[in-house]
Design a protein around this motif. Structure first.
Motif, mmCIF file in Angstrom:
data_model
loop_
_atom_site.group_PDB
_atom_site.id
_atom_site.type_symbol
_atom_site.label_atom_id
_atom_site.label_comp_id
_atom_site.label_asym_id
_atom_site.label_seq_id
_atom_site.Cartn_x
_atom_site.Cartn_y
_atom_site.Cartn_z
ATOM 1 N N TYR A 66 0.958 -0.853 -0.544
ATOM 2 C CA TYR A 66 -0.221 -0.058 -0.029
ATOM 3 C C TYR A 66 0.555 1.422 -0.335
ATOM 4 N N PRO A 67 0.546 1.814 -0.986
ATOM 5 C CA PRO A 67 2.373 2.800 -1.503
ATOM 6 C C PRO A 67 1.487 4.332 -0.356
ATOM 7 N N GLN A 68 2.838 4.753 -0.256
ATOM 8 C CA GLN A 68 3.077 6.175 0.707
ATOM 9 C C GLN A 68 2.162 7.694 -0.130
ATOM 10 N N TRP A 80 -12.713 -2.845 -2.635
ATOM 11 C CA TRP A 80 -13.372 -3.408 -1.224
ATOM 12 C C TRP A 80 -13.768 -2.777 0.501
ATOM 13 N N ASP A 81 -14.573 -2.223 0.020
ATOM 14 C CA ASP A 81 -15.028 -1.035 1.267
ATOM 15 C C ASP A 81 -14.002 -1.231 2.423
ATOM 16 N N THR A 82 -12.568 -0.302 2.120
ATOM 17 C CA THR A 82 -11.743 -0.148 2.757
ATOM 18 C C THR A 82 -11.279 1.340 2.924
ATOM 19 N N SER A 83 -10.979 1.751 4.907
ATOM 20 C CA SER A 83 -10.455 2.698 5.131
ATOM 21 C C SER A 83 -9.480 2.787 4.628
ATOM 22 N N SER A 84 -9.244 3.837 4.036
ATOM 23 C CA SER A 84 -7.661 4.395 3.945
ATOM 24 C C SER A 84 -7.576 5.090 5.130
ATOM 25 N N THR A 85 -7.490 5.014 6.392
ATOM 26 C CA THR A 85 -7.158 5.775 7.146
ATOM 27 C C THR A 85 -6.752 4.186 7.721
ATOM 28 N N LYS A 141 -6.455 -8.364 -3.340
ATOM 29 C CA LYS A 141 -6.725 -6.847 -3.047
ATOM 30 C C LYS A 141 -5.799 -6.810 -2.059
ATOM 31 N N TRP A 142 -5.726 -6.096 -0.714
ATOM 32 C CA TRP A 142 -4.850 -5.291 -0.255
ATOM 33 C C TRP A 142 -5.840 -4.503 0.647
ATOM 34 N N THR A 143 -6.178 -5.674 1.951
ATOM 35 C CA THR A 143 -6.584 -4.736 2.656
ATOM 36 C C THR A 143 -5.827 -4.956 4.570
ATOM 37 N N PRO A 144 -6.784 -4.094 4.716
ATOM 38 C CA PRO A 144 -6.177 -4.244 6.712
ATOM 39 C C PRO A 144 -6.050 -5.509 6.700
ATOM 40 N N GLU A 145 -6.594 -6.546 7.192
ATOM 41 C CA GLU A 145 -6.846 -8.193 7.633
ATOM 42 C C GLU A 145 -5.637 -8.857 6.919
#
Length: 165
Positions: A66-68, A80-85, A141-145
């Motif tokens: 996940y890039p800077q 992906w219903d994923t939070s950028s935070t 997909k690249w998620t927090p999980e």
């Protein structure tokens, strides 16, 4: 213990890694490559790739999955219903760092997840076991999980290679 320090905690809901989210910022690229080298050796055996090689025309470097600068990820995060935070809180953690040839690092830098996977796949570069979780064909997909699972896997193998109390 090391796992409590480097893995997320549900006790820190908003910022699951707390002060330990800055692994990338608190270590040199060479130190991080040494950490990944240890995991690669544990996973692949004695004849694994040398991630710390100096004499090559294309040395290895550390890349953020996940890039800077995640501008190109906005539509993916929404899909992906994923939070950028949540991803930003994991930006510099072990689970979000990859080992790639320096020659393609800038090409990959801010690309979308599937594009990064494709760039690395097309590059003439040995497949590293330390990249297998995010490079897997099943990882779409690249998620927090996904980052947390990869961090646990990498750290688990590091601790098996170097038992520590």
């Amino acid at each position: 213990n090391l796992e409590k320090r480097l893995l997320p905690s549900s006790a820190r809901l908003q910022d699951p890694y707390g002060d330990y989210a800055r692994l990338y910022e608190s270590r040199t690229p060479r130190q991080l490559l040494a950490l990944f080298q240890s995991i690669e050796k544990y996973r692949a055996g004695e004849h694994c790739s040398n991630l710390l090689r100096d004499s090559t025309d294309d040395p290895l470097t550390i890349e953020h999955v996940y890039p800077q600068t995640p501008d190109r990820w906005k539509s993916d995060l929404k899909a992906w219903d994923t939070s950028s935070t949540a991803l930003k809180n994991r930006l510099h953690t072990l689970g979000n760092l990859a080992v790639v040839p320096k020659s393609i690092n800038s090409e990959m830098s801010n690309e979308r997840f599937l594009e990064k996977k494709q760039i690395l796949k097309e590059n003439v570069f040995v497949e590293l076991t330390v990249n297998r979780e995010w490079q897997s064909p099943n990882q779409s997909k690249w998620t927090p999980e996904a980052i947390d699972m990869r961090a646990a896997s990498l750290l688990g193998d590091f601790l098996k290679a170097h038992p520590y109390d």
